[in-house]
Write a protein that holds these residues in place. Structure first.
Motif, PDB file in Angstrom:
ATOM      1  N   TYR A  61      -0.711  11.579   7.476  1.00 51.95           N
ATOM      2  CA  TYR A  61      -0.120  10.402   6.844  1.00 51.95           C
ATOM      3  C   TYR A  61       0.734  10.805   5.633  1.00 51.95           C
ATOM      4  CZ  TYR A  61       0.270   5.716   4.826  1.00 51.95           C
ATOM      5  OH  TYR A  61       0.754   4.537   4.328  1.00 51.95           O
ATOM      6  N   TYR A  62       0.267  11.792   4.870  1.00 53.13           N
ATOM      7  CA  TYR A  62       0.983  12.206   3.654  1.00 53.13           C
ATOM      8  C   TYR A  62       1.951  13.366   3.879  1.00 53.13           C
ATOM      9  CZ  TYR A  62      -1.613   8.999   0.731  1.00 53.13           C
ATOM     10  OH  TYR A  62      -2.104   7.856   0.165  1.00 53.13           O
ATOM     11  N   LYS A  63       1.916  13.942   5.060  1.00 48.99           N
ATOM     12  CA  LYS A  63       2.843  15.023   5.370  1.00 48.99           C
ATOM     13  C   LYS A  63       4.270  14.500   5.347  1.00 48.99           C
ATOM     14  CE  LYS A  63       2.426  16.820   9.485  1.00 48.99           C
ATOM     15  NZ  LYS A  63       1.834  17.563  10.607  1.00 48.99           N
ATOM     16  N   PHE A  64       5.217  15.339   4.927  1.00 47.08           N
ATOM     17  CA  PHE A  64       6.608  14.883   4.907  1.00 47.08           C
ATOM     18  C   PHE A  64       7.539  15.927   5.498  1.00 47.08           C
ATOM     19  CE2 PHE A  64       5.829  16.390   0.431  1.00 47.08           C
ATOM     20  CZ  PHE A  64       6.669  17.494   0.438  1.00 47.08           C
ATOM     21  N   ASP A  65       8.729  15.460   5.860  1.00 47.17           N
ATOM     22  CA  ASP A  65       9.786  16.343   6.355  1.00 47.17           C
ATOM     23  C   ASP A  65      10.570  16.850   5.148  1.00 47.17           C
ATOM     24  OD1 ASP A  65       9.673  15.974   9.383  1.00 47.17           O
ATOM     25  OD2 ASP A  65       9.834  13.890   8.724  1.00 47.17           O
ATOM     26  N   ASP A  66      10.684  18.155   5.020  1.00 46.68           N
ATOM     27  CA  ASP A  66      11.393  18.731   3.875  1.00 46.68           C
ATOM     28  C   ASP A  66      12.819  18.195   3.762  1.00 46.68           C
ATOM     29  OD1 ASP A  66       9.113  20.137   3.448  1.00 46.68           O
ATOM     30  OD2 ASP A  66       9.948  22.114   3.872  1.00 46.68           O
ATOM     31  N   CYS A  67      13.473  17.989   4.927  1.00 47.23           N
ATOM     32  CA  CYS A  67      14.867  17.526   4.893  1.00 47.23           C
ATOM     33  C   CYS A  67      14.976  16.109   4.336  1.00 47.23           C
ATOM     34  CB  CYS A  67      15.483  17.599   6.287  1.00 47.23           C
ATOM     35  SG  CYS A  67      14.597  16.658   7.555  1.00 47.23           S
ATOM     36  N   VAL A  68      13.943  15.276   4.539  1.00 45.45           N
ATOM     37  CA  VAL A  68      13.937  13.909   4.002  1.00 45.45           C
ATOM     38  C   VAL A  68      13.752  13.952   2.489  1.00 45.45           C
ATOM     39  CG1 VAL A  68      12.703  11.701   3.943  1.00 45.45           C
ATOM     40  CG2 VAL A  68      13.150  12.832   6.131  1.00 45.45           C
ATOM     41  N   LYS A  83      16.841   1.530  -0.763  1.00 42.88           N
ATOM     42  CA  LYS A  83      17.909   0.931   0.043  1.00 42.88           C
ATOM     43  C   LYS A  83      18.811   1.988   0.674  1.00 42.88           C
ATOM     44  CE  LYS A  83      18.117  -3.365  -2.656  1.00 42.88           C
ATOM     45  NZ  LYS A  83      18.863  -4.120  -3.705  1.00 42.88           N
ATOM     46  N   GLU A  84      18.770   3.196   0.120  1.00 45.99           N
ATOM     47  CA  GLU A  84      19.609   4.273   0.642  1.00 45.99           C
ATOM     48  C   GLU A  84      18.942   5.041   1.787  1.00 45.99           C
ATOM     49  OE1 GLU A  84      20.354   6.651  -2.787  1.00 45.99           O
ATOM     50  OE2 GLU A  84      21.630   5.163  -3.766  1.00 45.99           O
ATOM     51  N   LEU A  85      17.747   4.609   2.174  1.00 45.78           N
ATOM     52  CA  LEU A  85      17.002   5.350   3.194  1.00 45.78           C
ATOM     53  C   LEU A  85      17.653   5.298   4.573  1.00 45.78           C
ATOM     54  CD1 LEU A  85      13.305   4.566   2.207  1.00 45.78           C
ATOM     55  CD2 LEU A  85      14.611   6.654   1.785  1.00 45.78           C
ATOM     56  N   ASP A  86      18.480   4.289   4.825  1.00 44.39           N
ATOM     57  CA  ASP A  86      19.231   4.260   6.085  1.00 44.39           C
ATOM     58  C   ASP A  86      20.112   5.501   6.193  1.00 44.39           C
ATOM     59  OD1 ASP A  86      18.117   1.891   6.779  1.00 44.39           O
ATOM     60  OD2 ASP A  86      19.864   0.650   6.362  1.00 44.39           O
ATOM     61  N   ASP A  87      20.787   5.827   5.078  1.00 44.09           N
ATOM     62  CA  ASP A  87      21.651   7.016   5.052  1.00 44.09           C
ATOM     63  C   ASP A  87      20.826   8.294   5.144  1.00 44.09           C
ATOM     64  OD1 ASP A  87      23.876   5.386   4.781  1.00 44.09           O
ATOM     65  OD2 ASP A  87      23.832   5.454   2.593  1.00 44.09           O
ATOM     66  N   VAL A  88      19.676   8.283   4.476  1.00 45.63           N
ATOM     67  CA  VAL A  88      18.781   9.450   4.528  1.00 45.63           C
ATOM     68  C   VAL A  88      18.331   9.696   5.964  1.00 45.63           C
ATOM     69  CG1 VAL A  88      16.515  10.342   3.825  1.00 45.63           C
ATOM     70  CG2 VAL A  88      17.974   9.188   2.149  1.00 45.63           C
ATOM     71  N   SER A  89      17.965   8.616   6.654  1.00 44.95           N
ATOM     72  CA  SER A  89      17.528   8.713   8.049  1.00 44.95           C
ATOM     73  C   SER A  89      18.629   9.288   8.930  1.00 44.95           C
ATOM     74  CB  SER A  89      17.103   7.328   8.561  1.00 44.95           C
ATOM     75  OG  SER A  89      16.807   7.369   9.929  1.00 44.95           O
ATOM     76  N   GLU A  90      19.847   8.819   8.684  1.00 48.88           N
ATOM     77  CA  GLU A  90      20.982   9.277   9.500  1.00 48.88           C
ATOM     78  C   GLU A  90      21.280  10.751   9.256  1.00 48.88           C
ATOM     79  OE1 GLU A  90      25.704   8.179  10.063  1.00 48.88           O
ATOM     80  OE2 GLU A  90      24.349   6.630   9.290  1.00 48.88           O
ATOM     81  N   ARG A  91      21.273  11.157   7.988  1.00 44.80           N
ATOM     82  CA  ARG A  91      21.593  12.551   7.666  1.00 44.80           C
ATOM     83  C   ARG A  91      20.485  13.514   8.095  1.00 44.80           C
ATOM     84  NH1 ARG A  91      23.749  10.174   2.840  1.00 44.80           N
ATOM     85  NH2 ARG A  91      21.812  10.628   1.724  1.00 44.80           N
ATOM     86  N   ARG A  93      18.189  12.835  10.425  1.00 37.48           N
ATOM     87  CA  ARG A  93      17.824  12.584  11.826  1.00 37.48           C
ATOM     88  C   ARG A  93      16.323  12.358  11.977  1.00 37.48           C
ATOM     89  NH1 ARG A  93      21.722  16.870  15.154  1.00 37.48           N
ATOM     90  NH2 ARG A  93      23.696  16.115  14.269  1.00 37.48           N
ATOM     91  N   VAL A  94      15.752  11.705  10.994  1.00 39.33           N
ATOM     92  CA  VAL A  94      14.339  11.331  11.025  1.00 39.33           C
ATOM     93  C   VAL A  94      14.260   9.805  11.083  1.00 39.33           C
ATOM     94  CG1 VAL A  94      12.152  11.336   9.732  1.00 39.33           C
ATOM     95  CG2 VAL A  94      13.596  13.387   9.768  1.00 39.33           C
ATOM     96  N   ASN A  95      13.356   9.293  11.921  1.00 36.08           N
ATOM     97  CA  ASN A  95      13.191   7.851  12.104  1.00 36.08           C
ATOM     98  C   ASN A  95      13.103   7.116  10.771  1.00 36.08           C
ATOM     99  OD1 ASN A  95      11.251   5.388  12.409  1.00 36.08           O
ATOM    100  ND2 ASN A  95      11.976   5.797  14.480  1.00 36.08           N
ATOM    101  N   LEU A  96      13.775   5.973  10.657  1.00 37.07           N
ATOM    102  CA  LEU A  96      13.829   5.216   9.411  1.00 37.07           C
ATOM    103  C   LEU A  96      12.442   4.824   8.913  1.00 37.07           C
ATOM    104  CD1 LEU A  96      15.391   3.800   7.165  1.00 37.07           C
ATOM    105  CD2 LEU A  96      15.698   1.835   8.695  1.00 37.07           C
ATOM    106  N   LYS A  97      11.561   4.405   9.836  1.00 33.38           N
ATOM    107  CA  LYS A  97      10.202   4.027   9.426  1.00 33.38           C
ATOM    108  C   LYS A  97       9.478   5.213   8.797  1.00 33.38           C
ATOM    109  CE  LYS A  97       9.314   0.156  12.568  1.00 33.38           C
ATOM    110  NZ  LYS A  97       8.459  -0.356  13.662  1.00 33.38           N
ATOM    111  N   SER A  98       9.707   6.380   9.367  1.00 33.91           N
ATOM    112  CA  SER A  98       9.086   7.589   8.816  1.00 33.91           C
ATOM    113  C   SER A  98       9.657   7.895   7.435  1.00 33.91           C
ATOM    114  CB  SER A  98       9.312   8.774   9.751  1.00 33.91           C
ATOM    115  OG  SER A  98       8.725   9.947   9.226  1.00 33.91           O
ATOM    116  N   CYS A  99      10.973   7.728   7.266  1.00 33.16           N
ATOM    117  CA  CYS A  99      11.602   7.945   5.949  1.00 33.16           C
ATOM    118  C   CYS A  99      11.014   6.994   4.909  1.00 33.16           C
ATOM    119  CB  CYS A  99      13.115   7.737   6.039  1.00 33.16           C
ATOM    120  SG  CYS A  99      13.983   9.015   6.974  1.00 33.16           S
ATOM    121  N   ARG A 100      10.789   5.739   5.317  1.00 28.43           N
ATOM    122  CA  ARG A 100      10.213   4.766   4.388  1.00 28.43           C
ATOM    123  C   ARG A 100       8.789   5.146   4.008  1.00 28.43           C
ATOM    124  NH1 ARG A 100      12.542  -0.461   7.619  1.00 28.43           N
ATOM    125  NH2 ARG A 100      14.572  -0.588   6.557  1.00 28.43           N
ATOM    126  N   ARG A 101       7.999   5.585   4.989  1.00 28.19           N
ATOM    127  CA  ARG A 101       6.629   6.023   4.688  1.00 28.19           C
ATOM    128  C   ARG A 101       6.646   7.189   3.710  1.00 28.19           C
ATOM    129  NH1 ARG A 101       4.073  10.329   6.321  1.00 28.19           N
ATOM    130  NH2 ARG A 101       5.510  10.705   8.044  1.00 28.19           N
TER     131      ARG A 101
END
Length: 329
Positions: A61-68, A83-91, A93-101
């Motif tokens: 649950y607390y693990k993260f992607d270094d690129c995010v 609000k910028e997480l949409d761009d983070v997800s796109e750059r 390539r990690v699912n938006l829900k995962s970026c938000r978590r």
């Protein structure tokens, strides 16, 4: 799971598989509020979960992607960044829900431990029951965020999360109030040892014309036994630029703006000079080793009776390791 052949292996109907997956999602939905406070999750009795399974759930649950986290690093953990997480997800390539978590977890950990006394790494580990390596990564994130280091400049775009985490953990260990050399007990581990930063101003003596010539002579003489003639000549030609860079960075760390720009200054003034001279990693490593050691052989320093050796080593041990980590060719 169907495409991976699970149904053929187990012989279960598709509807049963769907129902099982649905139940898992419902269970996780009930577990998630408890995961905000892992010690509470560990002690709960409502769900019968084995201890090793609990640890696995918490870690994942607390693990993260270094690129995010690299995309978020150095920014304020505010609604604007969210609000910028949409761009983070796109750059990334990690699912938006995962970026938000990952963003919410980063924010949650930061708020929980920023003002805690004691070891930053241990506070993260004990508060969230994380493995030591993951706790160390979060500690680096908290330290960088708390001290508002600049990480988003274009010149730093080539650097990865691990580069910043390596440097942050070194600074926590050696330059912060967590350092064994720090005498102050009224500060937090996210704070820099201000006495040390003040002492760094004494290193300005190394910019004296006579001292810099002596420093250059000793360093270059010792390098001749380790490096080729061409590399030695290149380092000799760039010595004053490199030395001024390292000493000026040290002397200016007492100022908040200069401290925040530490990574930018290391890249712009030292690393780019080395790249311009086409030095390889080992050339830079040898230079930093001899450059640091040469100060202890300088007669003018010995005669000046200045007690700078401890401060010098405390500074150079960390900054050298940081520079080598950041020196991508």
């Amino acid at each position: 799971m169907k495409k991976r052949g699970v149904m053929e292996e187990t012989g279960i109907p598709l509807e049963v598989l769907k129902s099982d997956i649905h139940n898992h999602f419902k269970l996780f939905d009930m577990l998630e509020p408890l995961l905000q406070q892992p010690p509470r999750f560990e002690k709960q009795l409502k769900f019968q979960i084995l201890p090793e399974m609990q640890r696995m759930i918490i870690e994942n649950y607390y693990k993260f992607d270094d690129c995010v986290i690299r995309e978020i690093l150095g920014k304020k953990l505010s609604s604007k960044t969210r609000k910028e997480l949409d761009d983070v997800s796109e750059r990334s390539r990690v699912n938006l829900k995962s970026c938000r978590r990952q963003f919410e977890n980063m924010k949650h950990v930061f708020k929980a431990v920023e003002e805690m006394r004691g070891s930053l790494e241990q506070n993260v580990q004990q508060s969230f029951l994380l493995p030591i390596e993951l706790a160390r990564k979060y500690a680096a994130v908290v330290f960088i965020t708390s001290n508002r280091f600049e990480t988003g400049k274009k010149k730093l775009a080539y650097l990865e999360f691990d580069d910043f985490a390596h440097c942050a953990n070194l600074m926590i260990t050696n330059w912060s109030c967590a350092s064994a050399d720090c005498q102050r007990e009224d500060m937090l581990d996210v704070d820099f040892d201000r006495d040390f930063l003040q002492d760094l101003k004494d290193l300005k003596i190394l910019l004296d014309r006579d001292l810099i010539d002596e420093h250059k002579g000793i360093t270059c003489r010792n390098l001749k036994a380790r490096l080729s003639e061409k590399v030695c000549n290149d380092l000799q030609a760039n010595f004053k630029t490199l030395s001024r860079s390292l000493v000026n960075i040290a002397c200016n760390l007492i100022h908040s703006k200069e401290l925040r720009d530490l990574f930018v200054d290391l890249v712009e003034t030292f690393i780019e000079t080395c790249r311009g001279a086409r030095l390889c990693y080992d050339d830079v490593r040898c230079f930093l080793e001899e450059y640091q050691q040469a100060v202890k052989s300088m007669e003018l320093i010995k005669r000046s009776n200045l007690q700078i050796y401890g401060t010098w080593d405390r500074y150079m041990n960390t900054v050298s390791s940081c520079l080598l980590q950041l020196y991508h060719i």
